[in-house]
Write an enzyme that holds these catalytic residues in place. Structure first.
Site, mmCIF file in Angstrom:
data_model
loop_
_atom_site.group_PDB
_atom_site.id
_atom_site.type_symbol
_atom_site.label_atom_id
_atom_site.label_comp_id
_atom_site.label_asym_id
_atom_site.label_seq_id
_atom_site.Cartn_x
_atom_site.Cartn_y
_atom_site.Cartn_z
ATOM 1 N N SER A 146 -56.194 -0.262 -140.610
ATOM 2 C CA SER A 146 -55.995 -0.834 -139.272
ATOM 3 C C SER A 146 -56.817 -2.108 -139.153
ATOM 4 C CB SER A 146 -56.476 0.149 -138.201
ATOM 5 O OG SER A 146 -56.519 -0.479 -136.933
ATOM 6 N N TYR A 160 -62.906 5.525 -135.014
ATOM 7 C CA TYR A 160 -61.600 5.235 -135.637
ATOM 8 C C TYR A 160 -61.711 3.998 -136.522
ATOM 9 C CZ TYR A 160 -56.756 3.533 -135.876
ATOM 10 O OH TYR A 160 -55.539 3.054 -136.308
HETATM 11 P P1 NAP Z 1 -47.980 7.862 -133.981
HETATM 12 O O1 NAP Z 1 -46.820 7.157 -133.368
HETATM 13 O O2 NAP Z 1 -48.970 8.551 -133.102
HETATM 14 O O3 NAP Z 1 -47.432 8.898 -135.071
HETATM 15 C C1 NAP Z 1 -48.358 9.677 -135.753
HETATM 16 C C2 NAP Z 1 -47.674 10.431 -136.869
HETATM 17 O O4 NAP Z 1 -48.702 11.094 -137.621
HETATM 18 C C3 NAP Z 1 -46.751 11.504 -136.373
HETATM 19 O O5 NAP Z 1 -45.709 11.635 -137.311
HETATM 20 C C4 NAP Z 1 -47.637 12.750 -136.356
HETATM 21 O O6 NAP Z 1 -46.929 13.963 -136.540
HETATM 22 C C5 NAP Z 1 -48.479 12.481 -137.599
HETATM 23 N N1 NAP Z 1 -49.762 13.158 -137.614
HETATM 24 C C6 NAP Z 1 -50.764 13.097 -136.701
HETATM 25 N N2 NAP Z 1 -51.798 13.868 -137.086
HETATM 26 C C7 NAP Z 1 -51.436 14.421 -138.263
HETATM 27 C C8 NAP Z 1 -52.049 15.334 -139.152
HETATM 28 N N3 NAP Z 1 -53.267 15.824 -138.909
HETATM 29 N N4 NAP Z 1 -51.365 15.707 -140.262
HETATM 30 C C9 NAP Z 1 -50.131 15.213 -140.532
HETATM 31 N N5 NAP Z 1 -49.492 14.353 -139.721
HETATM 32 C C10 NAP Z 1 -50.141 13.970 -138.604
HETATM 33 O O7 NAP Z 1 -48.861 6.858 -134.883
HETATM 34 P P2 NAP Z 1 -48.560 5.364 -135.450
HETATM 35 O O8 NAP Z 1 -48.919 4.400 -134.401
HETATM 36 O O9 NAP Z 1 -47.222 5.321 -136.082
HETATM 37 O O10 NAP Z 1 -49.720 5.280 -136.549
HETATM 38 C C11 NAP Z 1 -49.480 5.562 -137.918
HETATM 39 C C12 NAP Z 1 -50.669 5.057 -138.714
HETATM 40 O O11 NAP Z 1 -50.854 3.664 -138.445
HETATM 41 C C13 NAP Z 1 -51.998 5.726 -138.367
HETATM 42 O O12 NAP Z 1 -52.766 5.898 -139.531
HETATM 43 C C14 NAP Z 1 -52.661 4.724 -137.442
HETATM 44 O O13 NAP Z 1 -54.073 4.837 -137.458
HETATM 45 C C15 NAP Z 1 -52.188 3.424 -138.063
HETATM 46 N N6 NAP Z 1 -52.238 2.276 -137.155
HETATM 47 C C16 NAP Z 1 -51.502 2.248 -136.026
HETATM 48 C C17 NAP Z 1 -51.590 1.144 -135.183
HETATM 49 C C18 NAP Z 1 -50.813 1.031 -133.903
HETATM 50 O O14 NAP Z 1 -51.119 0.128 -133.098
HETATM 51 N N7 NAP Z 1 -49.809 1.861 -133.657
HETATM 52 C C19 NAP Z 1 -52.428 0.078 -135.522
HETATM 53 C C20 NAP Z 1 -53.174 0.138 -136.694
HETATM 54 C C21 NAP Z 1 -53.066 1.249 -137.501
HETATM 55 P P3 NAP Z 1 -46.269 14.764 -135.275
HETATM 56 O O15 NAP Z 1 -44.969 14.041 -134.976
HETATM 57 O O16 NAP Z 1 -46.035 16.144 -135.777
HETATM 58 O O17 NAP Z 1 -47.240 14.676 -134.157
#
Ligand code: NAP
Length: 251
Positions: A146, A160
């Site tokens: 991130s 985080y």
């Molecule tokens: P999201 O929309 O909240 O989706 C999270 C996904 O991870 C869902 O599929 C969820 O499964 C799964 N998950 C959560 N906890 C888990 C666990 N303990 N074991 C297995 N699966 C798990 O998140 P996102 O925004 O797409 O983020 C994805 C990645 O990108 C993360 O690593 C996040 O830190 C990183 N990121 C995101 C952003 C942003 O702005 N969105 C920015 C920088 C980095 P369920 O559907 O079953 O809940």
């Protein structure tokens, strides 16, 4: 399922960036294992969508905060596809806004267990299957870090940000460790991406609030991150390892 298709496992593949990666990978010809933690409906709907478009995918439950679940997850992929070519360590969590002087041990342990240790253990299982040292055919890993790892997220979630800084260093070290074993390891630092993660941390309006501070005056989309992931997984990135690519709209 065709035996010569490459196989990709995406942790947290059911929603957000993970789901966009699964969709794009299936379109690019991968068989895709869509891991999820609890939202079975979202994972199954995504698999149905991929299959309807002629792709190959299956949903597999597993909490990356649990070593037993991770081992079972990789065994399920072995049983289903019989090979593994790529891993995207995407599953990750944020927590509610807090200062460091307000953070409980339970919060910190959960953050590091899921975001850091989960990525390590998934990479361990992937390397055991992909590295030539273990008789594997090689492969690629992409870790989702991130932009928080650079900015530190003060007053919001320093825990985080620190977990993602660990992912940056993990990427560099593992990449060099397995560089002669046919396995490439890279990372992406997304900026603010429009997914449900912000609402899960009690900040449903976060994308809107930060918009004007971003150089492009907009958040990124999950698809924009997924395209970068697919590039790093592909043979076109054959000389790229240990790289950390900012997909953050200039911030
Ligand atoms: P999201 O929309 O909240 O989706 C999270 C996904 O991870 C869902 O599929 C969820 O499964 C799964 N998950 C959560 N906890 C888990 C666990 N303990 N074991 C297995 N699966 C798990 O998140 P996102 O925004 O797409 O983020 C994805 C990645 O990108 C993360 O690593 C996040 O830190 C990183 N990121 C995101 C952003 C942003 O702005 N969105 C920015 C920088 C980095 P369920 O559907 O079953 O809940």
């Amino acid at each position: 399922m065709s035996a010569d298709k490459k196989v990709l496992l995406v942790t947290g593949g059911s929603r957000g960036i993970g789901a966009a990666t699964c969709r794009l990978a299936a379109k690019a010809g991968y068989s895709v294992a869509v891991n999820y933690a609890s939202n079975e409906a979202a994972a199954k709907a995504l698999v149905a969508e991929i299959e309807a478009a002629g792709g190959d995918a299956f949903a597999v439950k597993g909490d990356v905060g649990s070593e037993a679940d991770i081992v079972a997850l990789f065994e399920a992929v072995d049983r289903r596809f019989g090979r593994l070519d790529a891993l995207v360590n995407n599953a990750g969590v944020v927590d509610v806004k807090a200062r460091v002087d307000e953070m409980s041990l339970a919060r910190l342990e959960r953050m590091m267990r899921i975001n850091v240790i989960g990525s390590f253990l998934c990479a361990r299982e992937a390397v055991k299957r992909m590295s030539s040292k273990h008789g594997g055919q090689g492969g690629a890993i992409v870790n989702i870090s991130s932009a928080a790892s650079i900015h530190g997220s003060p007053g919001e979630y320093v825990d985080y940000a620190a977990s993602k800084a660990a992912i940056d260093t993990f990427t560099l070290g593992l990449a060099r460790e397995v560089a002669t074993e046919g396995v490439r390891v890279n990372a992406i630092r997304p900026g603010i991406i429009d997914t449900e993660i912000h609402a899960s941390a009690g900040q449903p309006d976060r994308v809107e609030r930060f918009r004007d501070m971003l150089p492009m005056k907009r958040a990124g989309t999950a698809d924009e991150v997924a395209h970068a992931v697919l590039y790093l997984l592909s043979d076109e990135a054959s000389y790229t390892t240990g790289a950390i690519l900012n997909v953050s709209g200039g911030r």
